[in-house]
Design an enzyme around this catalytic site. Structure first.
Site, short mmCIF file in Angstrom:
data_model
loop_
_atom_site.label_atom_id
_atom_site.label_comp_id
_atom_site.label_asym_id
_atom_site.label_seq_id
_atom_site.Cartn_x
_atom_site.Cartn_y
_atom_site.Cartn_z
N LYS A 14 -8.08 -45.04 8.46
CA LYS A 14 -7.43 -45.64 7.29
C LYS A 14 -6.77 -46.97 7.64
O LYS A 14 -6.87 -47.93 6.89
CB LYS A 14 -6.38 -44.68 6.70
N ARG A 89 0.41 -37.64 0.21
CA ARG A 89 -0.07 -36.62 1.14
C ARG A 89 0.20 -35.22 0.64
O ARG A 89 -0.13 -34.26 1.34
CB ARG A 89 0.66 -36.80 2.47
N ARG A 128 -6.47 -43.35 21.09
CA ARG A 128 -5.46 -44.27 20.55
C ARG A 128 -4.12 -44.06 21.26
O ARG A 128 -3.39 -45.01 21.51
CB ARG A 128 -5.32 -44.03 19.04
N ARG A 134 2.27 -44.57 20.36
CA ARG A 134 2.68 -43.51 19.43
C ARG A 134 2.70 -42.17 20.14
O ARG A 134 1.66 -41.67 20.55
CB ARG A 134 1.71 -43.46 18.25
N ARG A 146 -0.99 -31.91 13.02
CA ARG A 146 -1.19 -32.89 11.94
C ARG A 146 -2.46 -32.57 11.16
O ARG A 146 -2.50 -32.71 9.93
CB ARG A 146 -1.26 -34.30 12.52
P1 ADP Z 1 -1.90 -40.47 10.87
O1 ADP Z 1 -2.69 -40.69 9.61
O2 ADP Z 1 -2.59 -40.90 12.09
O3 ADP Z 1 -1.31 -39.08 10.98
P2 ADP Z 1 0.40 -41.92 9.83
O4 ADP Z 1 0.88 -43.15 10.48
O5 ADP Z 1 -0.14 -42.03 8.45
O6 ADP Z 1 -0.66 -41.41 10.85
O7 ADP Z 1 1.57 -40.83 9.78
C1 ADP Z 1 2.29 -40.44 10.91
C2 ADP Z 1 3.28 -39.32 10.55
O8 ADP Z 1 4.22 -39.83 9.57
C3 ADP Z 1 2.69 -38.09 9.90
O9 ADP Z 1 2.25 -37.16 10.86
C4 ADP Z 1 3.88 -37.56 9.07
O10 ADP Z 1 4.80 -36.87 9.90
C5 ADP Z 1 4.57 -38.83 8.61
N1 ADP Z 1 4.10 -39.26 7.27
C6 ADP Z 1 3.39 -40.38 6.99
N2 ADP Z 1 3.13 -40.47 5.67
C7 ADP Z 1 3.68 -39.37 5.11
C8 ADP Z 1 3.74 -38.88 3.76
N3 ADP Z 1 3.17 -39.53 2.74
N4 ADP Z 1 4.38 -37.70 3.54
C9 ADP Z 1 4.95 -37.03 4.54
N5 ADP Z 1 4.93 -37.43 5.83
C10 ADP Z 1 4.29 -38.59 6.11
#
Ligand code: ADP
Length: 192
Positions: A14, A89, A128, A134, A146
């Site tokens: 994404k 999400r 990554r 991260r 996740r």
């Molecule tokens: P990835 O898609 O690789 O998991 P992100 O950078 O989108 O990475 O998200 C990292 C973390 O941030 C998620 O595992 C979650 O804990 C939190 N997070 C991100 N976006 C949301 C969301 N919309 N609702 C709840 N938690 C979120």
């Protein structure tokens, strides 16, 4: 206005595709992951709360991310459109987003899903993790959590938008440019 949700499991690409989309279509990129990491870097109360969830691979509570997106929308009154990355999400987040966009007399025009197999996701995230800084990408248990959160809470969001016939899926494996071509074709077909 043109508003797009880029959807898919962690590691589906994404972030990479978002960057190319905002360059091509002039959209404002709203990534809840990036917004949360910036709150953590600035050691805000919101960031400190979010970190506890993120470190375990769990979703941050809905009200936290919804508040963050609401401010981001208000702070960008002149945007030509938004690209939502990592949001919504959960179904509650999707409903909240609909309400926020309705207040701005707009809505979601396209919900684009990236499809990637689970082995490939884990492989990419571990890779990554070697360079991204991260911590949630370095631990395979956190990565698996996740993906479980994604299956339990996030994938139903696609059914939510399917009711409105806005969902398109693209294969998220292949070269970055091949995937971007498929992604752009879907955007172009909705822009017409
Ligand atoms: P990835 O898609 O690789 O998991 P992100 O950078 O989108 O990475 O998200 C990292 C973390 O941030 C998620 O595992 C979650 O804990 C939190 N997070 C991100 N976006 C949301 C969301 N919309 N609702 C709840 N938690 C979120």
């Amino acid at each position: 206005m043109f508003n797009l949700i880029l959807f898919g499991p962690p590691g589906s690409g994404k972030g990479t595709q978002s960057q190319k989309l905002i360059d091509k279509y002039g959209l404002k990129h709203l990534s809840t992951g990036d917004l949360l990491r910036s709150e953590i870097a600035n050691q805000t109360p919101l960031g400190l709360e979010a970190k506890n969830f993120m470190d375990k691979g769990q979703l941050v509570p809905d009200e936290v991310v919804i508040g963050m997106i609401s401010s981001a929308l208000d702070n960008n009154p002149d945007a030509r459109g938004f690209l939502f990355d990592g949001f919504p999400r959960t179904e509650a987040q999707a409903e909240a987003l609909d309400k926020l966009l309705k207040l701005k007399k707009t809505g979601i025009h396209l919900f684009l899903g990236l499809e990637v197999s689970e082995e490939e996701l884990v492989r990419r995230l571990l890779e990554r993790g070697k360079t991204s800084g991260r911590s949630d990408d370095r631990d395979e248990n956190v990565i698996r959590s996740r993906i479980v959160e994604y299956h339990n809470k996030t994938s139903p969001v696609a059914d939510y938008y399917a009711r409105f016939d806005k969902v398109r899926n693209v294969k998220g494996e292949g070269s970055i440019d091949e995937i971007f071509e498929a992604v752009s074709a879907e955007v172009d077909s909705k822009l017409k």
